[in-house]
Design an enzyme around this catalytic site. Structure first.
Site, mmCIF file in Angstrom:
data_model
loop_
_atom_site.group_PDB
_atom_site.id
_atom_site.type_symbol
_atom_site.label_atom_id
_atom_site.label_comp_id
_atom_site.label_asym_id
_atom_site.label_seq_id
_atom_site.Cartn_x
_atom_site.Cartn_y
_atom_site.Cartn_z
ATOM 1 N N GLU A 40 -25.967 30.074 -24.447
ATOM 2 C CA GLU A 40 -25.612 30.976 -23.343
ATOM 3 C C GLU A 40 -24.973 32.246 -23.872
ATOM 4 O OE1 GLU A 40 -23.023 28.988 -20.563
ATOM 5 O OE2 GLU A 40 -24.118 27.113 -20.770
ATOM 6 N N LYS A 61 -21.999 34.814 -24.331
ATOM 7 C CA LYS A 61 -20.541 34.662 -24.327
ATOM 8 C C LYS A 61 -19.952 35.986 -23.858
ATOM 9 C CE LYS A 61 -16.600 33.017 -26.981
ATOM 10 N NZ LYS A 61 -15.637 33.963 -26.452
ATOM 11 N N ARG A 114 -11.669 33.375 -17.971
ATOM 12 C CA ARG A 114 -12.226 32.099 -17.543
ATOM 13 C C ARG A 114 -11.592 31.663 -16.229
ATOM 14 N NH1 ARG A 114 -13.231 27.304 -21.628
ATOM 15 N NH2 ARG A 114 -14.018 25.681 -20.262
ATOM 16 N N ARG A 157 -7.259 30.147 -17.141
ATOM 17 C CA ARG A 157 -7.309 29.293 -18.314
ATOM 18 C C ARG A 157 -5.959 28.624 -18.588
ATOM 19 N NH1 ARG A 157 -10.199 30.510 -23.798
ATOM 20 N NH2 ARG A 157 -9.063 29.035 -25.075
ATOM 21 N N GLU A 184 -16.999 32.578 -16.150
ATOM 22 C CA GLU A 184 -16.217 33.669 -16.730
ATOM 23 C C GLU A 184 -16.285 34.853 -15.768
ATOM 24 O OE1 GLU A 184 -14.682 33.202 -19.685
ATOM 25 O OE2 GLU A 184 -14.343 35.182 -20.552
ATOM 26 N N PHE A 213 -20.983 28.784 -15.405
ATOM 27 C CA PHE A 213 -21.569 27.943 -16.461
ATOM 28 C C PHE A 213 -21.322 26.445 -16.333
ATOM 29 C CE2 PHE A 213 -17.783 29.943 -18.544
ATOM 30 C CZ PHE A 213 -17.010 28.810 -18.724
ATOM 31 N N ARG A 254 -11.441 20.410 -27.925
ATOM 32 C CA ARG A 254 -12.216 21.343 -28.729
ATOM 33 C C ARG A 254 -13.082 20.497 -29.652
ATOM 34 N NH1 ARG A 254 -10.991 26.443 -29.724
ATOM 35 N NH2 ARG A 254 -8.781 26.250 -29.235
ATOM 36 N N LYS A 285 -18.862 28.388 -30.540
ATOM 37 C CA LYS A 285 -18.937 29.817 -30.224
ATOM 38 C C LYS A 285 -19.387 30.592 -31.454
ATOM 39 C CE LYS A 285 -13.940 29.966 -30.838
ATOM 40 N NZ LYS A 285 -12.636 30.121 -30.221
HETATM 41 P P1 AMP Z 1 -12.388 31.900 -27.336
HETATM 42 O O1 AMP Z 1 -11.434 32.408 -26.281
HETATM 43 O O2 AMP Z 1 -12.791 32.950 -28.314
HETATM 44 O O3 AMP Z 1 -11.891 30.630 -27.964
HETATM 45 O O4 AMP Z 1 -13.747 31.491 -26.601
HETATM 46 C C1 AMP Z 1 -13.812 30.568 -25.571
HETATM 47 C C2 AMP Z 1 -13.830 31.300 -24.246
HETATM 48 O O5 AMP Z 1 -15.020 32.031 -24.067
HETATM 49 C C3 AMP Z 1 -13.816 30.391 -23.055
HETATM 50 O O6 AMP Z 1 -12.535 29.915 -22.762
HETATM 51 C C4 AMP Z 1 -14.350 31.283 -21.948
HETATM 52 O O7 AMP Z 1 -13.286 31.990 -21.346
HETATM 53 C C5 AMP Z 1 -15.203 32.284 -22.684
HETATM 54 N N1 AMP Z 1 -16.640 32.218 -22.368
HETATM 55 C C6 AMP Z 1 -17.448 33.297 -22.260
HETATM 56 N N2 AMP Z 1 -18.693 32.942 -21.997
HETATM 57 C C7 AMP Z 1 -18.722 31.586 -21.929
HETATM 58 C C8 AMP Z 1 -19.755 30.622 -21.691
HETATM 59 N N3 AMP Z 1 -21.033 30.972 -21.485
HETATM 60 N N4 AMP Z 1 -19.404 29.318 -21.713
HETATM 61 C C9 AMP Z 1 -18.121 28.938 -21.931
HETATM 62 N N5 AMP Z 1 -17.118 29.808 -22.160
HETATM 63 C C10 AMP Z 1 -17.405 31.123 -22.167
#
Ligand code: AMP
Length: 567
Positions: free
Chosen positions: A250, A252, A257, A273, A303, A342, A417, A423
């Site tokens: 998907e 990002k 969130r 979040r 998101e 999502f 996690r 990611k």
């Molecule tokens: P990070 O904050 O860098 O750890 O990345 C995780 C965060 O990416 C999640 O908590 C979401 O807020 C965001 N996010 C963006 N797009 C997506 C997606 N398609 N699926 C899940 N999380 C996403």
């Protein structure tokens, strides 16, 4: 239970500089807490009177608390204000002023934990004309009924500055030890907490129904679920080993969130979040969810991003303008948003956490009416790294941050996690640069151009295994002059006298000022090297401030394990 017992406990906890000792003290205490008090005591020990998502606000400013102290002690408010100026802490002020209660103010009897809790709720509930006076009156009554030390803690709870260094995990660990005699129960408690992040409910269920009751805790609409988190890889081809089977890849997005709940009555609630209730910030989104999702009850996730008239994503900073209590209507027009949907975690009476992603994705296609504000995330299904990489570049071209790769067969693992979500961001592709979300635990005074503010911040990663914050870098670059100047104000709320118990530090790194671990910063660094100066055992080289991650709680920071995996 007599509140004084809790006061004595807090005194002991305050003196403790070790997390293990803290758990020992707490679990010994919990052993003797009657079942009807355990929930209340769990909340109060965290400095709260409800769980974080319950939206209970005391609504008292420092000035009103000062007046209440004056009323309780029969002292002049200006004098109390002066002492507050000297001590810089409302708790110490209350303790000092109330040490000498006038003879006429005979204590009205013992203050019980329950009475305190109920009265604090009455304070929170008072609103409208005359409510400030009412709040002050109740608080001053409480202060009269307790010891000077009791008053110290009550005032701190009211202003949200208890700062004892106890976190939710500390409470859960201590409960596990106290009521099951073992640390093994910790796993069951954590699992339940991921679905029901409310220490009051968890502690009461454990005491009244034991582990059997804990295992039965399920999703409840209106109560947020801890969000599932993603792992990261160093190279995209690692996906082949890490995620067997097909992947849903998907887009990002760099937004906020959100978990949206719709209950039987049709009411919609939005949680961030950090599991805070953010419904009032997005009435536009609430209306669209009502219109475009056809289901009586649901829990969904997506998101929120800010978009321009053509639907193109705008910067994260633009979206942050929607984080406000006032002028909400005006900003709905100024900063329109889109929800990239999502996940679905609950639907019409049933939890969907254990349903494979493939089915959850199909379901979302079914219940969503086509529209412009609520859309499914861009996605492809594949098991081919090249295809995923091509999709990654398409997403970057569209202005997105990268991709999320999710196992098509996976469950939704609340609060975890794991390797079911990975990611892959554009920073990872740049050579040797990586971003970390770190917790600020202290600061060093600045010199020269930075005198009067902090020159650098001491940052830590979260040690999940030990529920600790271990240091990993000193951060001084990347902040604008404006951001630098604002640091003392931004961190004033979190300042504590000595090292918080869950923070570990080497002598060489001891900062001038300590902070309760609350604020998360995103940091870009060139390299990870071994280091004897940091308690993670690692140091980040050339760390650079990127932004404040106010959407993350301290326990959601990059973990020590992740850093070890990235080096
Ligand atoms: P990070 O904050 O860098 O750890 O990345 C995780 C965060 O990416 C999640 O908590 C979401 O807020 C965001 N996010 C963006 N797009 C997506 C997606 N398609 N699926 C899940 N999380 C996403």
């Amino acid at each position: 239970m007599d509140f004084q017992k809790l006061v004595d406990l807090y005194g002991e906890l305050e003196k403790t500089a070790s997390g293990n000792k803290m758990r020992e003290i707490l679990s010994d205490f919990f052993k003797n807490v009657p079942a009807e008090d355990i929930a209340v005591i769990s909340y109060l020990t965290l400095g709260q009177i409800a769980s974080g998502f319950d939206d209970v606000v005391m609504g008292m400013a420092e000035k009103s608390v000062t007046k209440a102290i004056a009323m309780a002690s029969g002292t002049d408010a200006a004098k109390v204000q002066k002492i507050l100026h000297e001590t810089g802490d409302i708790g110490l002020t209350a303790e000092k002023v109330l040490q000498k209660k006038p003879q006429t103010l005979v204590p009205l009897g013992k203050l019980t934990v329950h009475e305190l809790f109920e009265k604090l709720h009455t304070i929170a509930g008072a609103s409208g004309t005359g409510s400030q006076e009412q709040k002050m009156g109740i608080l001053s009554g409480l202060l009269q009924k307790t010891s000077a030390t009791g008053a110290k803690y009550i005032c701190r709870i009211v202003l949200g500055t208890l700062r004892m260094g106890v976190g939710e995990m500390t409470v859960l660990d201590s409960l596990a030890i106290a009521y099951t005699g073992s640390k093994e129960a910790k796993e069951a408690l954590e699992k339940a907490y991921n679905i029901c992040p409310d220490v009051g409910i968890i502690s009461e269920t454990l005491v009244k129904q034991g582990l059997k009751g804990i295992e039965k805790i399920d999703v409840h609409v209106g109560r947020p679920i801890q969000m599932m988190l993603a792992q990261r890889v160093d190279e995209l081809h690692e996906l082949e080993d890490k995620i067997p089977g097909k992947w849903q890849v998907e887009g990002k997005y760099d937004g906020e969130r959100v978990q949206a709940h719709k209950d039987k009555k049709g009411e919609i609630m939005l949680f961030s979040r950090r599991l805070e209730n953010i419904t009032e910030q997005f009435p536009d989104l609430v209306a669209d969810l009502q219109k475009y999702i056809e289901a009586k009850e649901f829990v969904i996730e997506g998101e929120i991003i800010a978009v321009d008239a053509k639907g193109k994503q705008l910067a994260f900073q633009t979206l942050m303008q929607r984080r406000r209590k006032y002028d909400v209507e005006e900003y709905i027009k100024k900063v329109p948003v889109q929800l990239k949907l999502f996940d679905v975690l609950y639907l019409n009476g049933k939890a969907w956490l254990h349903v494979p992603l493939e089915k959850r994705a199909e379901q979302m296609e079914k219940f969503l009416t086509k529209n412009k504000t609520i859309v499914l995330t861009d996605r492809i299904v594949t098991d081919d790294v090249e295809e995923a990489n091509a999709f990654f570049h398409t997403m970057l071209k569209q202005g997105y941050e990268g991709i999320m790769i999710k196992s098509l067969a996976s469950e939704y693992q609340a609060g975890t996690r794991g390797w079911n979500w990975v990611k892959w961001k554009k920073e990872y592709v740049k050579e040797m640069a990586d971003t970390f979300d770190l917790v600020v635990v202290g600061a060093y005074y600045g010199r020269g151009r930075r005198s009067g503010t902090y020159g650098a911040l001491l940052c830590a990663a979260y040690n999940e295994k030990e529920d600790r914050f271990d240091t990993v870098c000193k951060l001084g670059t990347g902040l604008t002059d404006e951001q630098l100047a604002e640091l003392p104000t931004k961190f004033a709320k979190y300042k504590v006298e000595h090292k918080p118990a869950r923070v570990t530090v080497q002598k060489e790194m001891e900062p001038n000022v300590w902070f309760e671990p609350k604020v998360v910063v995103e940091v870009l660094a060139a390299e990870i090297t071994k280091s004897p100066f940091h308690t993670t055992g690692w140091a980040l080289r050339f760390p650079r401030f990127v932004k404040f991650r106010d959407d993350k709680k301290a326990e959601q920071a990059t973990t020590v394990k992740e850093i070890e995996g990235m080096k």
